[in-house]
Write an enzyme that holds these catalytic residues in place. Structure first.
Site, PDB file in Angstrom:
ATOM      1  N   ASP A 245       0.829  -1.211   0.000  1.00 57.39           N
ATOM      2  CA  ASP A 245       0.000   0.000   0.000  1.00 57.39           C
ATOM      3  C   ASP A 245       0.863   1.259   0.000  1.00 57.39           C
ATOM      4  OD1 ASP A 245      -2.434  -1.277  -0.084  1.00 57.39           O
ATOM      5  OD2 ASP A 245      -2.852  -1.093   2.052  1.00 57.39           O
ATOM      6  N   HIS A 268      -3.365   4.908   4.409  1.00 55.84           N
ATOM      7  CA  HIS A 268      -3.525   5.805   3.269  1.00 55.84           C
ATOM      8  C   HIS A 268      -3.617   7.272   3.674  1.00 55.84           C
ATOM      9  CE1 HIS A 268      -3.971   2.294   0.799  1.00 55.84           C
ATOM     10  NE2 HIS A 268      -5.054   1.901   1.438  1.00 55.84           N
TER      11      HIS A 268
END
Length: 321
Positions: A245, A268
Site C-alpha cells: 500500500d 492511506h
C-alpha cells in the site's frame, strides 16, 4: 538501485484485466495502453464524456483515503482503490501509461498486486526517449496522528520500512524493511493480499464499503484465526501488504523517491499527509536525474531490465515523434 534504468519506460502492448471492485462490488474492465512520450500515468473513465474523463495519477488528485486511495478530477469524476495497480506499475518500472477503466473503481482481483504484476511482465517494457527523474530526500519529513506516524528520511536507496500492531492475535505486531529496487519484491511483496475483520463486515457494508469483498480477494481475520481455508501466503502477509500500500501511495508523487519511507501503524491517510508535507517543504528534497544520481553514487546500469528494450529504443523514439 542497480535495477533502475536512467530512461523512462512504457508498455510494449496494451493489456486488459476484468474484475470486481472491492468496495463498490461493480464489475469493471481496465485496459493499460502504452504512452510513447513522457505523459506520466493517468486514468481515463470510459463511461463519462471524453473531455471530462482524464484523471492524472498524481498526489494532488487524491480525494479519499478511507480503506483505499481514490482520485478525482476537476469535473468530479473519480477512480478508487488505485493503490495496488500503482504499486504494480512502480515495481515493474512503468512510468508512462494510459489506464482505461469502465467504472469508478479499479478491480481488486485477488486482493494483491500480483495479477497486475503478472500482466505487466507479460506485456513487456519499452524505453521512452526521456530521462527518468527522482525526488531525492535531504532531511526527515514526518507526520503523526496519535501513536501513528509516517516519515521520509534521507537514504541513497529507495527503502520502505513498516511496523504494524493489531489487537487481533492472528496479526499482532509485525515489522519489515525492504529495498524498493529489489526485484524479489515482485514475488515477496506483490502477492500480499488486503485484509479485513469479521466483526467489521456488517458495519462496513451498511456504510457502502466492502460490497465486493470475499475470501477470494481478501484475508479475513477473526481475532485469533485467519478464516480463509488456505490460510496465508506468507507468515507476515499483513505487514507485507502494508508495504505494498505504501509503495502504491508514494507512486502518486509521480516520480521515484530516493529515501526511506518509515511507517508505524500508518495507512492511506497518513501517506497522503506525508506526501503533502514533503512537497510543501522545498528544502527537504531536490529533483535529480537518474544519470546524475548514478554519477554521484555508482555506475549507471545498462538496460538489463528488458533484453529487448535497448534494441527498440530508437524505434520507440521514432514512434513518439
Amino acid at each position: 538501485m542497480k535495477n533502475q534504468t536512467i530512461y523512462q519506460c512504457t508498455l510494449k502492448k496494451p493489456v486488459s484485466l476484468v474484475g470486481l471492485g472491492l468496495h463498490s462490488g461493480m464489475r469493471s474492465r481496465i485496459t493499460l495502453r502504452p504512452c510513447y512520450e513522457a505523459t506520466g500515468i493517468f486514468f481515463r473513465r470510459m463511461d463519462v464524456p471524453r473531455r471530462e474523463s482524464w484523471i492524472a495519477a498524481k498526489w494532488h488528485n487524491i480525494t479519499t483515503t478511507t480503506l483505499s486511495t481514490g482520485l478525482a478530477n476537476r469535473y468530479g469524476h473519480s477512480v478508487s482503490t488505485v493503490e495496488h495497480l500503482m504499486a504494480a506499475l512502480r515495481l515493474c518500472g512503468i512510468d508512462n501509461v494510459e489506464i482505461e477503466v469502465t467504472g469508478p473503481e479499479i478491480p481488486i482481483m485477488d486482493g494483491s498486486a500480483k495479477p497486475f504484476v503478472d500482466t505487466l511482465l507479460k506485456a513487456g517494457k519499452l524505453i521512452v526517449n526521456e530521462p527518468r527523474k527522482a525526488i531525492w530526500v535531504h532531511k526527515t519529513v514526518e507526520v503523526r496522528e496519535g501513536d501513528r506516524s509516517a516519515q521520509l528520511l534521507p537514504d541513497t536507496q529507495p527503502r520502505i520500512s513498516v511496523a504494524i500492531d493489531f489487537k487481533e492475535k492472528a496479526i499482532g505486531a509485525q515489522k519489515l524493511s525492504v529495498e524498493l529496487e529489489d526485484p524479489g519484491l515482485l514475488t515477496q511483496i506483490a502477492p500480499a493480499r488486503t485484509f479485513g475483520f469479521v466483526d467489521q463486515i456488517e458495519s462496513l457494508r451498511r456504510e457502502g464499503y466492502a460490497l465486493g469483498g470475499s475470501l477470494n480477494n481478501a484475508v479475513l481475520v477473526d481475532d485469533e484465526q485467519v478464516v480463509n481455508p488456505r490460510g496465508l501466503r506468507f507468515e507476515n502477509e499483513f505487514v507485507r501488504h502494508k508495504i505494498l500500500d505504501a509503495i502504491g501511495d508514494l507512486a502518486l508523487i509521480g516520480i521515484p523517491v530516493i529515501g526511506e519511507y518509515r511507517g508505524y501503524k500508518s495507512g492511506h491517510y497518513l501517506n497522503k499527509l506525508l506526501i503533502n508535507r514533503l512537497l510543501a517543504d522545498k528544502g527537504a528534497w531536490s529533483y535529480i536525474g537518474m544519470d546524475d544520481f548514478y554519477s554521484l553514487h555508482g555506475e549507471i546500469p545498462k538496460y538489463t531490465d528488458d533484453p529487448d528494450a535497448t534494441d527498440e529504443h530508437a524505434q520507440t523514439a521514432q514512434r513518439a515523434r
